[in-house]
Design a protein around this motif. Sequence first.
Motif, PDB file in Angstrom:
ATOM      1  N   UNK A  28     -10.057  99.540 103.259  1.00 11.13           N
ATOM      2  CA  UNK A  28     -10.857  98.507 103.163  1.00 11.13           C
ATOM      3  C   UNK A  28     -10.277  97.143 102.896  1.00 11.13           C
ATOM      4  N   UNK A  29     -10.193  96.494 103.821  1.00 10.67           N
ATOM      5  CA  UNK A  29      -9.293  95.258 103.591  1.00 10.67           C
ATOM      6  C   UNK A  29     -10.450  93.913 103.517  1.00 10.67           C
ATOM      7  N   UNK A  32      -1.836 100.441 105.765  1.00  9.73           N
ATOM      8  CA  UNK A  32      -2.236 101.471 106.794  1.00  9.73           C
ATOM      9  C   UNK A  32      -1.174 102.355 107.197  1.00  9.73           C
ATOM     10  N   UNK A  33       0.045 101.771 107.680  1.00 10.41           N
ATOM     11  CA  UNK A  33       0.745 102.255 108.505  1.00 10.41           C
ATOM     12  C   UNK A  33       2.153 102.598 107.693  1.00 10.41           C
ATOM     13  N   UNK A  34       2.600 101.431 106.955  1.00 13.92           N
ATOM     14  CA  UNK A  34       3.720 101.416 106.259  1.00 13.92           C
ATOM     15  C   UNK A  34       3.801 101.983 104.879  1.00 13.92           C
ATOM     16  N   UNK A  90      -8.089 105.103 108.908  1.00 16.85           N
ATOM     17  CA  UNK A  90      -8.958 104.007 109.586  1.00 16.85           C
ATOM     18  C   UNK A  90      -9.214 102.852 108.705  1.00 16.85           C
ATOM     19  N   UNK A  91      -9.315 101.709 109.470  1.00 16.60           N
ATOM     20  CA  UNK A  91      -9.371 100.325 108.656  1.00 16.60           C
ATOM     21  C   UNK A  91     -10.606  99.691 108.810  1.00 16.60           C
ATOM     22  N   UNK A  92     -11.011  99.448 107.800  1.00 16.26           N
ATOM     23  CA  UNK A  92     -12.583  98.484 107.844  1.00 16.26           C
ATOM     24  C   UNK A  92     -12.119  97.248 107.263  1.00 16.26           C
ATOM     25  N   UNK A  93     -12.378  96.144 108.107  1.00 17.52           N
ATOM     26  CA  UNK A  93     -11.935  94.730 107.597  1.00 17.52           C
ATOM     27  C   UNK A  93     -13.293  93.857 107.441  1.00 17.52           C
ATOM     28  N   UNK A 143     -15.881  94.867 112.222  1.00 16.51           N
ATOM     29  CA  UNK A 143     -14.792  95.778 111.476  1.00 16.51           C
ATOM     30  C   UNK A 143     -13.954  96.700 112.442  1.00 16.51           C
ATOM     31  N   UNK A 144     -12.968  97.510 111.951  1.00 14.84           N
ATOM     32  CA  UNK A 144     -12.314  97.999 112.979  1.00 14.84           C
ATOM     33  C   UNK A 144     -11.544  99.452 111.881  1.00 14.84           C
TER      34      UNK A 144
END
Length: 212
Positions: free
Chosen positions: A121-122, A143-145, A156-159, A211-212
């Motif tokens: 959650x960003x 998320x990735x690094x 999964x990312x929620x912006x 969001x994504x």
Amino acid sequence: MSSALIIDGHPDARSLTAELARRYAAAHGDARILALRDLDFDPSLRFGYRERMQLEPDLLDAKRALSEARTVVVFTPLWWGSVPALLKGFFDRALLPQQEYRYSKLGMPEGLLTAANGRLFLLADTPWFLTPFTGLPAQTHVARGTMKFCGIRSVRTTRMLAVKDASPARIESWLSRAESLGRRDGLRDRSGVAEPQAIAAEAASSSVVATS
């Protein structure tokens, strides 16, 4: 042991980030919140990787929780294109070679955490229409690094963007969103099976709420 570990990376317990973490955890029903501001540890990796620092009890406990969690969720604001120093310091100190990750003989990274699912959650003050120009480097970093790098398979990312200008109704919609995702993840974690329909519904709704 809780099935989900919630990492709250905001230094302020009164922040929207912290409240979102609390709402998600309460709706999940089997989650532990790890509020980094409450931990006693040195966030500076003082010798780099040349010399190993002794791990404080709170970090040892956090590492055990990370290794046992089926789902790992990170809540963080975006500050100066990155995450707060507190969260970055936690990553530096808690995620260590041969423990949370390693490199193969061919030099390829191998994550050692066993969590099947993760969320980020960003929160950012950046308006959505500026992100094509500014980017969201913290999303890639965490998320990735970090999460996927250490073995969390699906992240999964929620912006939540334009936070400083968000209306009360908008903020309430974000809180409801965190509760909804927490409830859904809780059902999945308790059953051990991801529902394809729920995943499809989440993907479809993400574009509606920016969001994504």
